[in-house]
Design a protein around this motif. Structure first.
Motif, PDB file in Angstrom:
ATOM      1  N   ALA A  39       0.888  -1.158   0.000  1.00 23.06           N
ATOM      2  CA  ALA A  39       0.000   0.000   0.000  1.00 23.06           C
ATOM      3  C   ALA A  39       0.928   1.210   0.000  1.00 23.06           C
ATOM      4  O   ALA A  39       1.727   1.377   0.923  1.00 23.06           O
ATOM      5  CB  ALA A  39      -0.894   0.004   1.232  1.00 23.06           C
ATOM      6  N   ILE A  40       0.842   1.999  -1.055  1.00 25.45           N
ATOM      7  CA  ILE A  40       1.726   3.163  -1.174  1.00 25.45           C
ATOM      8  C   ILE A  40       0.955   4.393  -0.722  1.00 25.45           C
ATOM      9  O   ILE A  40      -0.050   4.759  -1.327  1.00 25.45           O
ATOM     10  CB  ILE A  40       2.204   3.332  -2.626  1.00 25.45           C
ATOM     11  CG1 ILE A  40       2.967   2.086  -3.085  1.00 25.45           C
ATOM     12  CG2 ILE A  40       3.066   4.590  -2.756  1.00 25.45           C
ATOM     13  CD1 ILE A  40       3.365   2.112  -4.552  1.00 25.45           C
ATOM     14  N   ASP A  41       1.428   5.014   0.358  1.00 21.90           N
ATOM     15  CA  ASP A  41       0.805   6.238   0.853  1.00 21.90           C
ATOM     16  C   ASP A  41       1.776   7.390   0.582  1.00 21.90           C
ATOM     17  O   ASP A  41       2.905   7.392   1.096  1.00 21.90           O
ATOM     18  CB  ASP A  41       0.517   6.107   2.349  1.00 21.90           C
ATOM     19  CG  ASP A  41      -0.256   7.302   2.895  1.00 21.90           C
ATOM     20  OD1 ASP A  41       0.038   8.447   2.486  1.00 21.90           O
ATOM     21  OD2 ASP A  41      -1.152   7.094   3.733  1.00 21.90           O
ATOM     22  N   ALA A  42       1.322   8.335  -0.212  1.00 19.56           N
ATOM     23  CA  ALA A  42       2.195   9.445  -0.613  1.00 19.56           C
ATOM     24  C   ALA A  42       2.805  10.152   0.596  1.00 19.56           C
ATOM     25  O   ALA A  42       3.961  10.601   0.551  1.00 19.56           O
ATOM     26  CB  ALA A  42       1.422  10.438  -1.476  1.00 19.56           C
ATOM     27  N   TYR A  43       2.051  10.258   1.679  1.00 14.63           N
ATOM     28  CA  TYR A  43       2.545  10.933   2.880  1.00 14.63           C
ATOM     29  C   TYR A  43       3.797  10.266   3.424  1.00 14.63           C
ATOM     30  O   TYR A  43       4.699  10.932   3.934  1.00 14.63           O
ATOM     31  CB  TYR A  43       1.456  10.903   3.949  1.00 14.63           C
ATOM     32  CG  TYR A  43       1.744  11.754   5.172  1.00 14.63           C
ATOM     33  CD1 TYR A  43       1.515  13.125   5.150  1.00 14.63           C
ATOM     34  CD2 TYR A  43       2.232  11.192   6.347  1.00 14.63           C
ATOM     35  CE1 TYR A  43       1.763  13.913   6.265  1.00 14.63           C
ATOM     36  CE2 TYR A  43       2.478  11.968   7.470  1.00 14.63           C
ATOM     37  CZ  TYR A  43       2.246  13.336   7.419  1.00 14.63           C
ATOM     38  OH  TYR A  43       2.501  14.113   8.525  1.00 14.63           O
ATOM     39  N   HIS A  44       3.844   8.955   3.315  1.00 12.44           N
ATOM     40  CA  HIS A  44       4.950   8.202   3.902  1.00 12.44           C
ATOM     41  C   HIS A  44       6.179   8.148   3.008  1.00 12.44           C
ATOM     42  O   HIS A  44       7.290   7.943   3.495  1.00 12.44           O
ATOM     43  CB  HIS A  44       4.498   6.772   4.227  1.00 12.44           C
ATOM     44  CG  HIS A  44       3.459   6.711   5.303  1.00 12.44           C
ATOM     45  ND1 HIS A  44       3.665   7.244   6.550  1.00 12.44           N
ATOM     46  CD2 HIS A  44       2.205   6.205   5.316  1.00 12.44           C
ATOM     47  CE1 HIS A  44       2.578   7.057   7.299  1.00 12.44           C
ATOM     48  NE2 HIS A  44       1.682   6.430   6.576  1.00 12.44           N
ATOM     49  N   VAL A  45       6.000   8.271   1.707  1.00  9.43           N
ATOM     50  CA  VAL A  45       7.111   7.997   0.779  1.00  9.43           C
ATOM     51  C   VAL A  45       7.541   9.184  -0.075  1.00  9.43           C
ATOM     52  O   VAL A  45       8.515   9.075  -0.825  1.00  9.43           O
ATOM     53  CB  VAL A  45       6.750   6.819  -0.153  1.00  9.43           C
ATOM     54  CG1 VAL A  45       6.447   5.548   0.649  1.00  9.43           C
ATOM     55  CG2 VAL A  45       5.584   7.161  -1.075  1.00  9.43           C
ATOM     56  N   TRP A  46       6.857  10.311   0.020  1.00  9.40           N
ATOM     57  CA  TRP A  46       7.103  11.410  -0.923  1.00  9.40           C
ATOM     58  C   TRP A  46       8.543  11.900  -0.920  1.00  9.40           C
ATOM     59  O   TRP A  46       9.044  12.395  -1.933  1.00  9.40           O
ATOM     60  CB  TRP A  46       6.151  12.582  -0.625  1.00  9.40           C
ATOM     61  CG  TRP A  46       6.517  13.341   0.606  1.00  9.40           C
ATOM     62  CD1 TRP A  46       6.160  13.052   1.879  1.00  9.40           C
ATOM     63  CD2 TRP A  46       7.325  14.521   0.681  1.00  9.40           C
ATOM     64  NE1 TRP A  46       6.696  13.964   2.744  1.00  9.40           N
ATOM     65  CE2 TRP A  46       7.415  14.876   2.036  1.00  9.40           C
ATOM     66  CE3 TRP A  46       7.984  15.322  -0.277  1.00  9.40           C
ATOM     67  CZ2 TRP A  46       8.142  15.997   2.470  1.00  9.40           C
ATOM     68  CZ3 TRP A  46       8.712  16.417   0.153  1.00  9.40           C
ATOM     69  CH2 TRP A  46       8.782  16.752   1.521  1.00  9.40           C
ATOM     70  N   TRP A  47       9.211  11.812   0.208  1.00  5.35           N
ATOM     71  CA  TRP A  47      10.567  12.332   0.392  1.00  5.35           C
ATOM     72  C   TRP A  47      11.625  11.422  -0.222  1.00  5.35           C
ATOM     73  O   TRP A  47      12.791  11.816  -0.338  1.00  5.35           O
ATOM     74  CB  TRP A  47      10.860  12.424   1.901  1.00  5.35           C
ATOM     75  CG  TRP A  47      10.729  11.063   2.516  1.00  5.35           C
ATOM     76  CD1 TRP A  47       9.591  10.482   3.008  1.00  5.35           C
ATOM     77  CD2 TRP A  47      11.743  10.056   2.581  1.00  5.35           C
ATOM     78  NE1 TRP A  47       9.837   9.194   3.396  1.00  5.35           N
ATOM     79  CE2 TRP A  47      11.147   8.899   3.140  1.00  5.35           C
ATOM     80  CE3 TRP A  47      13.096  10.018   2.225  1.00  5.35           C
ATOM     81  CZ2 TRP A  47      11.860   7.726   3.350  1.00  5.35           C
ATOM     82  CZ3 TRP A  47      13.801   8.845   2.431  1.00  5.35           C
ATOM     83  CH2 TRP A  47      13.180   7.709   2.990  1.00  5.35           C
ATOM     84  N   ASP A  48      11.273  10.200  -0.603  1.00  5.05           N
ATOM     85  CA  ASP A  48      12.259   9.163  -0.924  1.00  5.05           C
ATOM     86  C   ASP A  48      12.951   9.447  -2.270  1.00  5.05           C
ATOM     87  O   ASP A  48      12.290   9.495  -3.305  1.00  5.05           O
ATOM     88  CB  ASP A  48      11.542   7.808  -0.981  1.00  5.05           C
ATOM     89  CG  ASP A  48      12.488   6.632  -1.143  1.00  5.05           C
ATOM     90  OD1 ASP A  48      13.674   6.839  -1.429  1.00  5.05           O
ATOM     91  OD2 ASP A  48      12.012   5.485  -0.988  1.00  5.05           O
ATOM     92  N   PRO A  49      14.271   9.612  -2.245  1.00  6.46           N
ATOM     93  CA  PRO A  49      14.987   9.893  -3.502  1.00  6.46           C
ATOM     94  C   PRO A  49      14.839   8.762  -4.521  1.00  6.46           C
ATOM     95  O   PRO A  49      15.024   8.974  -5.709  1.00  6.46           O
ATOM     96  CB  PRO A  49      16.456  10.014  -3.072  1.00  6.46           C
ATOM     97  CG  PRO A  49      16.459  10.138  -1.597  1.00  6.46           C
ATOM     98  CD  PRO A  49      15.164   9.583  -1.076  1.00  6.46           C
ATOM     99  N   ASP A  50      14.481   7.581  -4.025  1.00  8.27           N
ATOM    100  CA  ASP A  50      14.380   6.405  -4.887  1.00  8.27           C
ATOM    101  C   ASP A  50      12.928   6.112  -5.274  1.00  8.27           C
ATOM    102  O   ASP A  50      12.625   5.046  -5.819  1.00  8.27           O
ATOM    103  CB  ASP A  50      14.965   5.212  -4.097  1.00  8.27           C
ATOM    104  CG  ASP A  50      15.463   4.099  -4.995  1.00  8.27           C
ATOM    105  OD1 ASP A  50      15.791   4.390  -6.160  1.00  8.27           O
ATOM    106  OD2 ASP A  50      15.518   2.947  -4.532  1.00  8.27           O
ATOM    107  N   LEU A  51      12.029   7.060  -5.052  1.00  2.99           N
ATOM    108  CA  LEU A  51      10.597   6.781  -5.170  1.00  2.99           C
ATOM    109  C   LEU A  51      10.178   6.354  -6.579  1.00  2.99           C
ATOM    110  O   LEU A  51       9.482   5.344  -6.752  1.00  2.99           O
ATOM    111  CB  LEU A  51       9.780   8.001  -4.738  1.00  2.99           C
ATOM    112  CG  LEU A  51       8.261   7.797  -4.723  1.00  2.99           C
ATOM    113  CD1 LEU A  51       7.867   6.691  -3.762  1.00  2.99           C
ATOM    114  CD2 LEU A  51       7.542   9.092  -4.356  1.00  2.99           C
ATOM    115  N   ALA A  52      10.593   7.103  -7.587  1.00  6.04           N
ATOM    116  CA  ALA A  52      10.166   6.806  -8.965  1.00  6.04           C
ATOM    117  C   ALA A  52      10.581   5.393  -9.359  1.00  6.04           C
ATOM    118  O   ALA A  52       9.773   4.617  -9.896  1.00  6.04           O
ATOM    119  CB  ALA A  52      10.749   7.836  -9.935  1.00  6.04           C
TER     120      ALA A  52
END
Lengths: 278, 278
Positions: free
Chosen positions: B174-187
């Motif tokens: 479950a991807i929650d933008a609030y939890h992962v938005w900062w991640d440099p590896d997100l894309a």
């Protein structure tokens, strides 16, 4: 036991003392090094700060802080570069081992964190020749992801080391256990940082449960959940043999206690930590 | 415009309504799906919850939440496994598309986050056969690193996907933008999740600057700094075509407003977000 590797980041006692008072208190207790903040230096003046540090025979494990590169326009970016050059000048005069960089978050109104990260790389790149000319290492400090928006968009050690590789010599990392303890990739990245001779500073405090404030509720060594023994061993095994700096922002607790009590507690906890590793 | 992909996580209106009231309000406004929490279901009973959802013709985009696997002893671990099996039962009866897992943090008194992470893998592994037998996908939700100690020691999408690979079929993220938005590896990690068909849910809210509370100060879509347009595009390009779930914990703001106002604002902001992407 003598805390020969202990440094006190002067933010830890910022509410109790000015720079001279803090340095003198550290010296009285046998603490060999400090890391002052720019506003603390500005408050009594650079010359008086240098005198206080020399009079006390104090080492300067780092200087806090440069950075804050992202800006909405070219004038803002140039102002940051100019300010970082002044920080390098001050760090040199103070005899600091490195200038710590808190790189900055999103420019006002922006949601473009990738863009902010490019601004950081450009900004450090722009000041790096000046830093090299002054033999002043720049220590990129990856900050906890909860500061990505407003303080630093460099949020993991891997990201900081990628930046170092892109930028070349004269730049490394300040590893603060508070910011990186959660990282599943921590052991590998500390080893990578050590192999590349990029570890310029190691900061410690503790993560409290619960944490009541995003910025000002950091814990004394041993009062939280960070495995500082394990992390310290990783740092040591990576070849870092410099100062271990205690940095605690604690509005509701340690900033309200007498400065001497705070320093004595730092020494006691630090020595206990050093003893635990053997 | 009709918000055909909108789901409301019922935590968003937990202070205003019980489950039946919340579901009925969503239905009146044309919202096609909800994600209830276990305590909301327990408050009116499972049967009444099922009836409320059926009566309203509501889809259930997920069920919050299983997880909380780490424990200090074997009895605690077994209790967590048993409780997760009950959560799977409830999710099945409710017709939920997945059971969201907030995996748990450090056991009380522990500083061993690597150990906690092994407990999470073991715990999910122990309930996975039961989940598979019930055709109930388990959605591991990586939580923001600021929750590593007390809520979830799975803190990046990469880490969650590594777990999925180790565990096999029947588990995703479950991807929650609030939890992962900062991640440099997100894309890269969203693309990886999509390629592996592991995206089971997508949650959104916004990161406020400043954020005044670690848990209960989440922002309405558009009020913060997360690039929800860009993140949504990554999710879409990764092949996810399911519900987009709005989940906002907001003790000082949205939980104090009338529930209808909150829902209408969610719809308006959601539609604006959907329009922005075209």
């Amino acid at each position: 036991m003598h805390a020969t590797r202990l440094s006190i980041n002067l933010a830890t006692v910022r509410q109790q003392w000015n720079l001279r008072e803090a340095v003198e208190a550290c010296a009285r207790l046998g603490i060999p090094a400090v890391d002052p903040w720019r506003d603390q230096v500005a408050a009594i003046g650079l010359d008086a700060s240098v005198r206080a540090i020399k009079d006390a025979g104090m080492k300067v494990s780092g200087y806090c802080r440069g950075g804050m590169f992202p800006a909405t326009d070219q004038a803002g970016k140039q102002a940051a570069i100019d300010d970082n050059r002044r920080a390098i000048d001050e760090a040199s005069v103070l005899g600091a081992e490195c200038l710590v960089l808190v790189v900055g978050g999103l420019p006002k109104g922006s949601r473009d964190i990738a863009g902010a990260r490019r601004m950081v790389e450009d900004g450090i790149g722009a000041v790096l020749p000046y830093a090299r000319a002054h033999n002043m290492p720049l220590a990129i400090e990856p900050l906890h992801p909860m500061y990505a928006a407003d303080r630093a968009c460099v949020n993991t050690l891997a990201q900081a080391l990628d930046l170092c590789e892109a930028l070349g010599d004269g730049v490394g990392v300040a590893i603060d256990a508070y910011h990186v303890w959660w990282d599943p990739d921590l052991a590998a990245q500390i080893a990578r940082a050590g192999a590349a001779k990029r570890i310029l500073a190691y900061h410690i405090c503790d993560w409290l449960v619960p944490t009541r404030d995003l910025l000002l509720d950091r814990g004394m060594i041993g009062d939280g959940v960070i495995d500082l023994t394990g992390t310290g061993a990783m740092i040591e095994n990576a070849g870092y043999a410099g100062f271990i700096e205690v940095e605690i922002f604690s509005a509701a607790n340690w900033w309200k206690r007498p400065g001497d009590e705070v320093l004595r507690t730092c020494i006691e906890r630090f020595n206990r930590l050093m003893a635990a590793k053997t």
